[in-house]
Scaffold this active site. Structure first.
Site, PDB file in Angstrom:
ATOM      1  N   LYS A 159       0.820  -1.220   0.000  1.00 27.90           N
ATOM      2  CA  LYS A 159       0.000   0.000   0.000  1.00 27.90           C
ATOM      3  C   LYS A 159       0.843   1.255   0.000  1.00 27.90           C
ATOM      4  CE  LYS A 159       0.222  -1.628   4.474  1.00 27.90           C
ATOM      5  NZ  LYS A 159      -0.039  -2.900   5.121  1.00 27.90           N
ATOM      6  N   ILE A 193     -10.227  -9.038   1.755  1.00 29.58           N
ATOM      7  CA  ILE A 193     -11.486  -8.476   1.241  1.00 29.58           C
ATOM      8  C   ILE A 193     -11.278  -7.978  -0.192  1.00 29.58           C
ATOM      9  CG2 ILE A 193     -13.216  -6.680   1.593  1.00 29.58           C
ATOM     10  CD1 ILE A 193     -12.330  -6.495   4.511  1.00 29.58           C
ATOM     11  N   GLY A 253      -6.772  -6.574   3.204  1.00 34.92           N
ATOM     12  CA  GLY A 253      -6.327  -7.972   3.241  1.00 34.92           C
ATOM     13  C   GLY A 253      -7.103  -8.846   2.281  1.00 34.92           C
ATOM     14  N   ASP A 305      -0.846   4.160   8.003  1.00 30.10           N
ATOM     15  CA  ASP A 305      -1.208   3.010   7.170  1.00 30.10           C
ATOM     16  C   ASP A 305      -2.626   3.187   6.604  1.00 30.10           C
ATOM     17  OD1 ASP A 305      -0.837   0.001   6.438  1.00 30.10           O
ATOM     18  OD2 ASP A 305      -2.722   0.047   7.544  1.00 30.10           O
ATOM     19  N   GLU A 361      -4.885  -6.008  -5.226  1.00 27.13           N
ATOM     20  CA  GLU A 361      -6.055  -6.288  -4.381  1.00 27.13           C
ATOM     21  C   GLU A 361      -5.693  -6.375  -2.909  1.00 27.13           C
ATOM     22  OE1 GLU A 361      -9.194  -6.138  -3.249  1.00 27.13           O
ATOM     23  OE2 GLU A 361      -9.746  -6.779  -5.266  1.00 27.13           O
ATOM     24  N   GLY A 396      -3.119 -10.888   7.949  1.00 24.94           N
ATOM     25  CA  GLY A 396      -2.863 -12.293   8.262  1.00 24.94           C
ATOM     26  C   GLY A 396      -2.391 -13.034   7.026  1.00 24.94           C
ATOM     27  N   LYS A 418      -3.895   3.540   2.573  1.00 30.57           N
ATOM     28  CA  LYS A 418      -4.983   2.758   1.979  1.00 30.57           C
ATOM     29  C   LYS A 418      -6.078   3.679   1.459  1.00 30.57           C
ATOM     30  CE  LYS A 418      -3.863  -1.269   4.794  1.00 30.57           C
ATOM     31  NZ  LYS A 418      -4.008  -1.851   6.150  1.00 30.57           N
TER      32      LYS A 418
END
Lengths: 431, 431
Positions: B106, B137, B135, B202, B130, B303, B206
């Site tokens: 990102k 999604i 993550g 962060d 993506e 994760g 995004k």
């Protein structure tokens, strides 16, 4: 700028929405893309449909779908007729005439998916159907592409806005089913004949489509267990609420060691479950994948512009050439998927909510819980009220996980007890 | 079966997850597709990274990224190095050598998106990302393709799992920020140096990516207003809860008549807002589109396997040839997007939660509300408690919608009052 020519067949609510987006002067498509789909023709058997929006002279209106189906200048046919008879003929003719198809027709795909997909492959064309499930929610693309790296384990969906509206009103406003249905009909959220929605058949059609995409299987819709909301009583919503659960009509698909569980029924969800706060006409689908874990997608499941949003996304996907790639490389569209074996309801395992109507006499709870215990069903919680209805008292039990076959056997034994009156009501639970 | 060759650079958590999926014997990709991506090589500067999973002999391991970047047999480079320096060189070299790029980075895209997209277009290649937001999604695909028929009006996202975990723990367990952060670090949910996460940087990266896709603009990240959670106090969470709100760190993008609002800050959401029940390390993004209305997508935002799920979805998109079409037909990837003008925070309008620390004396509320009124800020609700902290009492006000410039002016006047002690705390609200 490349132009791809589109014909719409069926100028109902969704068709009108699609035409609006394609004809919009400040279309978001023009802002975003170099290749733009161009509306060339609209067909509807009702000549008055012509007047639903102002059509520019370049757009043909016809009452004969064949005019568009045989027009070599049209590349994409958008089928929005609905139903599974004329719509099927239209789709087949479009494919045979070398046109890609976009449709919102869940019944058509649920009943004839494999046959139509084979036909499309045979002609090197594609069928796109994002709008067939979840209205504006891009659930098909998510399940097909976004989660492609996953083995899908479970799909739980609120996929019918009418029933979710009715259940939400019943829950929040304490209005009986019959009155709420009438209100939904007045507001246009339910059809005059609401059977397809309230009996869960529409949800079952959508479940068949989700199962095909998620699990790569062909589904015989008639074998999906389907229980609607027309028998839901307010008291069950209250007691369930007291036990920490919200009642929703869910479409459920679960992977088993062999085959699938596929079922549509009123279901109790813990209040903290993400689906339990999906209210009104909104839809949402939870998917559990092997890599991604739990996920959910939520939005408006019906209505003119939300559904048109999904149809136009499909039109763009075809216009750019992506739909054709997807359709012709993914095995689920081969039309060769195996027909899945759907688990017998007696084999499913879940927790159950039980409402008995009993005579207020010592030992009743012992008798009932004894029979349940004999069938390997143990009780997690109990509500017993002194308030009598017609001389009986309600007794509510929430069980631990049990097999439905055992439950049915236990209930048929319990029915014989002279202290148990009326029909016993049971509801399944998802955690 | 067509084979597309993949090289992974960076064998950290996500790289390991991606390799696991690609190497899996029973891969879902093999089940679903005729064209399958094949892992050919892995590069990591740490030679021990080789041992993270059992590599078959056909997969090269190297400590020199150039080995993969110059291998003509590799079609897709997966950049999972992170950061914006070496990663940038890797991406540029991959594109120059005719390889498509998949990345989860990102920061790289937020800071150098336009430059890299131009480079990719110039070489007829694509960059897919993506996994850079949310993550597992599939939010990028939804915003880019699923909602293409929409003018995006608003994006609200919980896009950082670390801060959402901390705020959830603070809210549910009544643990102070400092202690919760330590716990998150122990559990591996927060970095040793947590600045990027807890200060909202962060999330801002995004947000820049979401704004590019949603609104077709280039964003200078430095101009995004960015307020983290390190100053959030438990008492504000309690009082907000009493007023009917939950505190979340949101990334917010809103269309204005000209330009955009882009901001990251702790935000109060009504309990019934779908984002307010997104807890723990989960992420969720709400999007409001002109046709679709309100929608939400929810899942694991970080994760190993969830993020790998998104990376592999991108790899498939490239392997099938769709990513290239998307990248080369959508204007947002031209690298020519206009740099957006970001609204000054003084111009934004929202409701505000205010916590004053005041001396318990008659007329204090009148003084404060008088000054607010002079600045066109009216009060919706008040909480005043007798409980003293250091001889002062907390006074909590919830305002109606007001302009932030007016609020700041009012607060600087209120600060001069001798009855007002300590720093006044304010939080913004989204309905």
């Amino acid at each position: 700028m490349k132009r791809i020519h589109v014909g719409i067949i069926g100028m109902g609510t969704i068709g009108t929405g699609v035409a609006k987006i394609l004809l919009e002067a400040n279309s978001p498509l023009r802002e975003k893309l170099d290749t733009v789909p161009v509306l060339m023709g609209i067909a509807d058997c009702n000549p008055d449909a012509k007047n639903k929006i102002a059509l520019p002279p370049a757009v043909t209106f016809t009452t004969d779908a064949n005019t568009l189906l045989h027009d070599p200048n049209i590349h994409i046919i958008v089928e929005l007729v609905g139903g599974a008879t004329i719509a099927k003929e239209i789709v087949i003719k479009a494919l045979e005439n070398g046109k890609d198809v976009v449709t919102a027709n869940k019944m058509l795909l649920a009943l004839h998916g494999s046959e139509l997909f084979r036909k499309a492959r045979q002609h090197g064309k594609s069928i796109s159907f994002e709008a067939s499930v979840g209205g504006g929610i891009p659930i098909i693309a998510e399940l097909r592409d976004g989660l492609i790296a996953n083995k899908i384990e479970c799909i739980l969906g609120i996929v019918n806005g009418t029933t979710n509206y009715i259940l939400t009103r019943m829950t929040k406003e304490n209005v009986e089913y019959g009155a709420t249905l009438k209100e939904a009909q007045t507001l246009g959220y339910a059809e005059k004949d609401p059977t397809m929605d309230v009996e869960g058949i529409d949800s079952a059609h959508k479940l068949a489509i989700l199962a095909r995409i998620g699990f790569g299987v062909d589904v015989n819709c008639e074998n999906i267990y389907c229980e609607g909301i027309s028998k839901v009583e307010l008291s069950d919503i209250w007691y369930a609420h007291e036990l920490g659960y919200t009642l929703k009509l869910l479409a459920i698909a679960k992977k088993r060691e062999s085959g699938l569980e596929l079922r549509v029924h009123p279901t109790l969800l813990p209040h903290e479950h993400p689906l339990s706060s999906v209210n009104g006409v909104f839809n949402a689908i939870c998917i559990k994948g092997s890599a991604v874990g739990d996920s959910m997608i939520y939005g408006r499941g019906a209505g003119e512009m939300p559904t048109a949003s999904a149809v136009v996304a499909d039109i763009v996907d075809v216009a750019l050439g992506r739909a054709n790639i997807t359709f012709n490389t993914m095995k689920i569209f081969s039309g060769q998927c195996e027909r899945v074996s759907i688990a017998d309801m007696k084999e499913i395992k879940t927790r159950y909510y039980l409402r008995f109507s009993v005579i207020d006499r010592p030992g009743v709870l012992a008798k009932i819980s004894g029979i349940l215990g004999n069938h390997e069903i143990s009780i997690a919680s109990v509500i017993q009220r002194q308030a009598k209805e017609k001389g009986h008292v309600p007794l509510i039990l929430m069980t631990h996980i049990a097999e439905e076959g055992n439950l049915l056997n236990a209930l048929s034994e319990i029915k014989q007890l002279d202290v148990v009156k009326d029909q016993t009501r049971f509801l399944r639970v998802e955690e």
